[in-house]
Design an enzyme around this catalytic site. Sequence first.
Site, PDB file in Angstrom:
ATOM      1  N   LYS A 102      -3.775   7.709  -7.613  1.00 23.30           N
ATOM      2  CA  LYS A 102      -3.187   6.413  -7.997  1.00 23.30           C
ATOM      3  C   LYS A 102      -4.079   5.229  -7.652  1.00 23.30           C
ATOM      4  CE  LYS A 102       1.732   7.307  -8.486  1.00 23.30           C
ATOM      5  NZ  LYS A 102       1.891   8.701  -7.965  1.00 23.30           N
ATOM      6  N   GLU A 124       6.944  -2.223  -8.852  1.00 21.84           N
ATOM      7  CA  GLU A 124       8.062  -1.466  -8.309  1.00 21.84           C
ATOM      8  C   GLU A 124       7.500  -0.145  -7.799  1.00 21.84           C
ATOM      9  OE1 GLU A 124       7.647  -1.873 -11.630  1.00 21.84           O
ATOM     10  OE2 GLU A 124       6.935   0.165 -11.997  1.00 21.84           O
ATOM     11  N   SER A 389      -3.947  16.312  -8.122  1.00 25.40           N
ATOM     12  CA  SER A 389      -3.759  14.856  -8.139  1.00 25.40           C
ATOM     13  C   SER A 389      -3.630  14.251  -6.751  1.00 25.40           C
ATOM     14  CB  SER A 389      -2.552  14.500  -9.000  1.00 25.40           C
ATOM     15  OG  SER A 389      -1.405  15.211  -8.570  1.00 25.40           O
TER      16      SER A 389
HETATM   17  C1  LIG Z   1       2.566   9.712  -8.613  1.00 23.82           C
HETATM   18  C2  LIG Z   1       1.945  11.030  -8.543  1.00 23.82           C
HETATM   19  C3  LIG Z   1       1.923  11.893  -9.660  1.00 23.82           C
HETATM   20  C4  LIG Z   1       2.615  11.577 -10.948  1.00 23.82           C
HETATM   21  O1  LIG Z   1       2.130  10.463 -11.626  1.00 23.82           O
HETATM   22  P1  LIG Z   1       1.294  10.590 -12.970  1.00 23.82           P
HETATM   23  O2  LIG Z   1       1.261   9.208 -13.485  1.00 23.82           O
HETATM   24  O3  LIG Z   1       2.035  11.537 -13.870  1.00 23.82           O
HETATM   25  O4  LIG Z   1      -0.032  11.123 -12.608  1.00 23.82           O
HETATM   26  C5  LIG Z   1       1.240  13.092  -9.549  1.00 23.82           C
HETATM   27  N1  LIG Z   1       0.650  13.466  -8.393  1.00 23.82           N
HETATM   28  C6  LIG Z   1       0.651  12.668  -7.306  1.00 23.82           C
HETATM   29  C7  LIG Z   1      -0.052  13.138  -6.081  1.00 23.82           C
HETATM   30  C8  LIG Z   1       1.291  11.425  -7.340  1.00 23.82           C
HETATM   31  O5  LIG Z   1       1.300  10.639  -6.251  1.00 23.82           O
END
Ligand SMILES: *Cc1c(COP(=O)(O)O)cnc(C)c1O
Length: 406
Positions: A102, A124, A389
């Site tokens: 993010k 938000e 992610s």
């Molecule tokens: C917020 C988050 C997601 C989901 O958000 P996307 O916009 O779909 O990528 C996925 N993995 C992690 C670690 C997150 O913090």
Amino acid sequence: MMLNNVDFETYFKHYPDANGYFGKYGGSYLTPELQNAMNEIRDAYFTICKSRKFIAELRRIRKEFQGRPTPISHLERLSDSIGNGVQLYAKREDLNHTGAHKLNHCMGEALLAKYMGKKKVIAETGAGQHGVALATAAAYFGLECDIYMGAVDIKKQAPNVARMKILGANVIEVTHGLQTLKEAVDAAFDAYFREHETAIYCIGSVLGPHPFPLMVRDFQSVVGIEAREQFVGMTGELPDAVVACVGGGSNAMGIFSGFLNDPVDIYGIEPLGRGTTLGDHAASLKYGTEGIMHGFNSIMLKDENGEPAPVYSVASGLDYPSSGPEHAFLQDVGRVKYDVINDEETIDAFFKLSRMEGIIPAIESAHAVAYGIKLAEKMGKGSILINLSGRGDKDMDYVIENFGIR
Ligand SMILES: *Cc1c(COP(=O)(O)O)cnc(C)c1O
């Protein structure tokens, strides 16, 4: 690559179009007053973010502050355990500063705020992940940061609330309606409308009105650009498949954007939660229908009144009743296949990756890992690149409390 009249060779030039549409999805559905404010962000994005100065500064920050490029790891023991020769790899966004992808778009959004001469960023947050990333970016650039958060979520997400406060953000409690993400979105939009002369609104995924799905994709595309080059460097070829989890869809668009024009199968994985009953999952692309919410047209899960339905996932970051318009489009065109993974499969993958690779994944990312394992069993040969992610430190207490040690 051509698919259903979409030429992926020139895809980024034409999608979205000038009004923010990916086919019929996307656009901007706002009151005229709010549209005027949003137009300022749109115009700034197209001038400032394309300037060499902005791009050079963002590149420097990615390297010196975020710690990019993040590596790709070969998941050797996990691959061996599947035993059919398929090799799994992970793009390590868990090693990006703050522990998830993010920050890639938050640093871009906050840098844009600085170039626009704004004093504050507004957003938000649901689980608090976007709030923490934006508070980090705001601290780095010396901007004020107002994060709107439902009272229910504030209680549930105490560590992230503490993080935001330590980083100097104002966490503003939203106490109407169900007191969760939807009300927080409305409150943040209202605040942006009141303060748009001195503040900008920063969305947390490839969602919302134009230009956000485009802007967030562009800021996240660093993941796909790095990954493609790294993977070819490591193995001499492209992966056969790329897998990412999809909540709003930003980490997925980041890695997908590197491979859309390649002969690579691409999979977006949504949370099936406890099952297929409405309210038990958040698989909007799989089970939803076309509709407008939060200022954009996409595929969404609706209740009997056509309003955004309540959704559930073991991963709070995937808990959203819609997905980015570009995903709805890529599904229709057939370029990306969207599939689901349930809570049980996710928790299994969470422990497997931890035990076999020494990487504790975010529960969101564990959805992609679970699908990668399933796909490997089905493929029988080849290679799969999973977008990891984020890291799972935030999820450890929750997993142990609810699922025990496996
Ligand atoms: C917020 C988050 C997601 C989901 O958000 P996307 O916009 O779909 O990528 C996925 N993995 C992690 C670690 C997150 O913090």
